[in-house]
Motif scaffolding. Structure first.
Motif, short mmCIF file in Angstrom:
data_model
loop_
_atom_site.label_atom_id
_atom_site.label_comp_id
_atom_site.label_asym_id
_atom_site.label_seq_id
_atom_site.Cartn_x
_atom_site.Cartn_y
_atom_site.Cartn_z
N ALA A 74 0.73 13.09 -7.33
CA ALA A 74 1.25 12.82 -5.98
C ALA A 74 1.72 11.37 -5.83
N ALA A 75 2.44 10.90 -6.83
CA ALA A 75 2.96 9.53 -6.80
C ALA A 75 4.30 9.49 -6.08
N PRO A 76 4.65 8.35 -5.48
CA PRO A 76 5.92 8.26 -4.75
C PRO A 76 7.16 8.26 -5.64
N ILE A 77 6.99 8.07 -6.94
CA ILE A 77 8.12 8.08 -7.87
C ILE A 77 7.83 9.09 -8.97
N LEU A 78 8.77 9.98 -9.21
CA LEU A 78 8.60 11.02 -10.22
C LEU A 78 9.64 10.82 -11.31
N LEU A 79 9.18 10.76 -12.55
CA LEU A 79 10.07 10.59 -13.70
C LEU A 79 10.01 11.86 -14.55
N LEU A 80 11.15 12.57 -14.64
CA LEU A 80 11.22 13.81 -15.40
C LEU A 80 12.13 13.61 -16.60
N GLU A 95 0.82 -1.21 0.00
CA GLU A 95 0.00 0.00 0.00
C GLU A 95 0.86 1.26 0.00
N ASN A 96 1.94 1.24 0.75
CA ASN A 96 2.84 2.38 0.80
C ASN A 96 4.12 2.04 0.04
N VAL A 97 4.16 2.43 -1.21
CA VAL A 97 5.33 2.16 -2.05
C VAL A 97 6.48 3.04 -1.58
N ARG A 98 7.63 2.41 -1.30
CA ARG A 98 8.79 3.15 -0.81
C ARG A 98 9.50 3.91 -1.93
N GLY A 99 9.46 3.33 -3.15
CA GLY A 99 10.08 4.02 -4.28
C GLY A 99 11.49 3.56 -4.60
N GLU A 100 11.83 2.35 -4.18
CA GLU A 100 13.16 1.82 -4.50
C GLU A 100 13.12 1.20 -5.90
N MET A 145 9.20 18.67 -4.39
CA MET A 145 8.62 17.34 -4.59
C MET A 145 9.65 16.25 -4.32
N ALA A 146 10.88 16.47 -4.81
CA ALA A 146 11.92 15.45 -4.70
C ALA A 146 12.27 15.15 -3.25
N ALA A 147 12.03 16.11 -2.38
CA ALA A 147 12.35 15.89 -0.97
C ALA A 147 11.47 14.81 -0.36
N GLU A 148 10.33 14.54 -1.00
CA GLU A 148 9.37 13.59 -0.43
C GLU A 148 9.21 12.33 -1.25
N ARG A 149 9.91 12.22 -2.39
CA ARG A 149 9.71 11.05 -3.25
C ARG A 149 10.98 10.72 -4.02
N THR A 150 10.99 9.53 -4.59
CA THR A 150 12.09 9.11 -5.45
C THR A 150 11.94 9.84 -6.78
N THR A 151 13.03 10.46 -7.23
CA THR A 151 12.96 11.25 -8.46
C THR A 151 14.08 10.86 -9.41
N LEU A 152 13.71 10.58 -10.65
CA LEU A 152 14.68 10.32 -11.71
C LEU A 152 14.57 11.44 -12.73
N LEU A 171 4.08 -7.94 -11.37
CA LEU A 171 3.08 -7.00 -10.90
C LEU A 171 2.11 -6.65 -12.02
N LYS A 172 0.92 -6.24 -11.65
CA LYS A 172 -0.05 -5.76 -12.63
C LYS A 172 0.33 -4.34 -13.03
N ARG A 173 0.43 -4.10 -14.34
CA ARG A 173 0.91 -2.79 -14.81
C ARG A 173 0.05 -1.64 -14.29
N GLU A 174 -1.26 -1.82 -14.34
CA GLU A 174 -2.16 -0.75 -13.91
C GLU A 174 -1.92 -0.38 -12.45
N GLU A 175 -1.52 -1.36 -11.64
CA GLU A 175 -1.32 -1.11 -10.22
C GLU A 175 -0.01 -0.39 -9.95
N PHE A 176 1.10 -0.91 -10.49
CA PHE A 176 2.38 -0.28 -10.11
C PHE A 176 2.57 1.08 -10.82
N ARG A 177 1.89 1.29 -11.96
CA ARG A 177 2.02 2.59 -12.63
C ARG A 177 1.35 3.71 -11.85
N LYS A 178 0.44 3.34 -10.92
CA LYS A 178 -0.17 4.35 -10.07
C LYS A 178 0.87 4.98 -9.14
N ALA A 179 1.99 4.28 -8.95
CA ALA A 179 3.06 4.80 -8.10
C ALA A 179 4.03 5.68 -8.87
#
Length: 600
Positions: free
Chosen positions: A509-515, A347-352, A537-544, A422-430
């Motif tokens: 507001a996803a835990p992983i941000l892709l720029l 439920e709480n994706v860490r973002g690793e 945003m990056a201070a609170e999430r994994t950012t690439l 994993l189901k694509r629809e599920e993990f892409r929500k992160a």
């Protein structure tokens, strides 16, 4: 302008050898079987009444010679009632069958769209989007014509043909025998010419799809076409493709016209022959005038049924080809599939994120590896920049993280779980993505931002826009946030589009941000404002971050340097500059030479 090849150019698709592919429509008709049964009842009713009408006419004709005027009036009344019932039944049949056709075709369009919208990018490397749209529109229109008209007319005429022949036999076995002899003579040309018509119909549909694909591609890139004064070349290409479609249609029309001429001549020549023999029988007293009239009407009905069936056969063959093409889409195998029993995502994706010895090449370029044995790990909450020359493999990393493609070798993991499990629809929500070329939909600015989270409130949308430095320009639009921005955001500048795309990602507001080159179209002031938002945003999430402008990645926790699909260096900005190598050279080009040029 290079174009992706259509499927007709890349592979030989199987041809429909008969109208059998129409059976694939049955699963779509099954949910509405009550409607289909009612339509069938109306169809049988109208066919039966059509066959009763000649008998009523016979009674009327033979009644002329009798003295009972009251009986004659009854025959006329009965004939009128039959005609009224026939008209009512025909109207019912039209309503029910057309309604069924519209419903089934709407379901088919939805099913094809549902399938296509979930296909991975690898699928669209093999087929043009314009061709898919042509199948959804042109081919389904053909099917609509068949379901709402051709099939019911074919069944009605088949019933009339069988019933008419039977009643002709009962009316006059001698004349009916002549008709039975003529039937094979009529059917043979239908079969021979029908095979050619089927092949030409499929070819014509492919040409139409290719023409649609060409038009779709160039119209979507109209500004580029005009900027490079490519209009005449594009017009010529479209004209050539359209002319091929026209010539293909011309062959199909010619074949169908020949088939119609041959069949109609044979049919009506037979009717004339039957009339000639029947007239002699009436003169000899072996038939009454009413019986001859009855037989002639049955013969005309049967002849009309055969003529209609010959035409409808061509329509059914075209529909079979259209159905086959749609079924190809519905049965298309995706290179990327969800597992049958997907693992649950926490439920709480860490973002690793981890890449373990990943190698990959795009399906269209099997001989060129985009990534070679790439391994790295991004910790939760870490900001990592991917830098390197164009074509080094940076954006490919994003493609694999989003699982648009699967690695040829190695594993991509999210919080330790293989993405394939994993189901694509599920993990892409992160995940929240800001692509290099932001996609803006033909809707309002507000709804374009809300695309990131459809249940967001107006206040949340505006808060995301402020964070992306988009609020000021959005407020100045004619209708503010509710301004329609045009197809592909034609009313907006490149920087404005990019800020809307960034606001969309912030709202998610996803835990992983892709720029992916998220600030490439921004001016210095807007870039600074957006950079501050990204840092918050990056201070609170994994950012690439993928960027060519190294000024945007200097504050990253870590920088991974790619070259020719390999990782050649990893470290902070200062460490990599001190180390020398590719990153130091890129930094020198951008900071030192750029500064000296500015000074000059």
């Amino acid at each position: 302008m290079a174009r992706k090849p259509t499927t007709t150019q890349t592979e030989d698709r199987p041809k429909a050898k008969r109208i059998g592919p129409i059976r694939y429509l049955f699963p779509f008709i099954k949910p509405y079987r009550t409607l289909a049964i009612l339509a069938g009842i109306a169809l049988v009713l109208t066919a039966s009444l059509s066959l009763i009408l000649p008998i009523a006419v016979r009674r009327v004709v033979d009644g002329f010679g009798g003295g009972d005027v009251k009986l004659l009036d009854q025959y006329f009344g009965a004939a009128l009632i039959v005609a009224a019932l026939l008209a009512l039944g025909t109207g019912m049949r039209y309503y029910l069958v057309t309604r069924l056709g519209e419903r089934v075709v709407a379901d088919i369009r939805e099913a094809v769209y549902d399938k296509m919208i979930g296909m991975s990018p690898a699928f669209f490397e093999k087929i043009m989007t314009g061709e898919v749209l042509s199948r959804i529109t042109t081919d389904t229109t053909l099917i609509l014509s068949v379901i709402s008209s051709s099939v019911s007319v074919a069944l009605r005429n088949l019933l009339i043909f069988i019933g008419g022949l039977t009643l002709m036999l009962l009316t006059s076995a001698k004349l009916a025998g002549m008709v039975f002899v003529m039937v094979p003579v009529i059917v043979v040309p239908i079969i021979i010419l029908g095979r050619r018509l089927r092949r030409l119909s499929r070819e014509n549909q492919d040409r139409v799809a290719e023409s649609s694909g060409n038009a779709s591609e160039t119209l979507q890139a109209a500004q580029t076409v005009q900027a490079f004064t490519h209009e005449d070349v594009s017009r010529r290409k479209f004209r050539d493709v359209t002319e091929l479609s026209y010539l293909s249609a011309l062959q199909r029309i010619g074949t169908r016209a020949v088939m119609t001429v041959v069949v109609m001549f044979l049919v009506f020549a037979g009717v004339v022959g039957v009339l000639w023999v029947g007239a002699h029988d009436v003169r000899a007293g072996t038939m009454t005038p009413g019986e001859l009239v009855q037989f002639v009407i049955f013969a005309v009905l049967v002849a009309g049924a055969v003529g209609a069936l010959s035409e409808i056969w061509g329509e059914l063959q075209r529909a079979a080809g259209a159905t086959e093409r749609l079924v190809e889409l519905l049965r298309a195998e995706d290179a990327v599939k969800d597992p049958e029993n997907p693992l649950p995502l926490p439920e709480n994706v860490r973002g690793e994120i981890a890449f373990e010895q990943v190698s990959f090449h795009y399906p269209a370029r099997p001989g060129v590896k985009a990534l070679h044995d790439v391994s790295f790990k991004i910790n939760p909450g870490e900001t990592v920049a991917l830098v390197g020359p164009s074509g080094a493999g940076k954006s490919t990393v994003f493609q694999l993280i989003l699982r648009f493609f699967d690695p040829i070798e190695g594993v991509v993991r999210l919080d330790g779980l293989d993405l394939k499990d994993l189901k694509r629809e599920e993990f892409r929500k992160a995940l929240a993505l800001v692509p290099q070329d932001p996609v803006i939909f033909a809707d309002t600015a507000r709804e374009n931002i809300r695309f990131g989270r459809p249940d967001a409130t107006d206040a949340e949308v505006e808060e995301a826009a402020r964070a992306a430095a988009a609020h000021d320009f959005l407020s100045e639009l004619p209708e503010g946030y509710d301004t329609f921005v045009g197809e592909r955001g034609v009313m907006l500048s490149g920087g404005q589009k990019q800020r809307i795309a960034i606001a969309r990602a912030i709202l998610r507001a996803a835990p992983i941000l892709l720029l992916d080159e998220a600030t490439s179209a921004l001016d210095a002031e807007s870039e600074r404002a957006v950079q501050q938002a990204v840092e918050a945003m990056a201070a609170e999430r994994t950012t690439l971050i993928v960027a060519h402008r190294l000024a945007t990645v200097k504050k990253a926790d870590r920088i991974i340097v790619f070259d020719k699909g390999r990782i050649v260096a990893t470290g902070t900005h200062d460490a990599l500059v001190a180390e020398g190598g590719l990153y130091a050279r890129l930094a020198r080009l951008q900071f030192t030479e750029g500064a000296s040029e500015a000074a000059e």
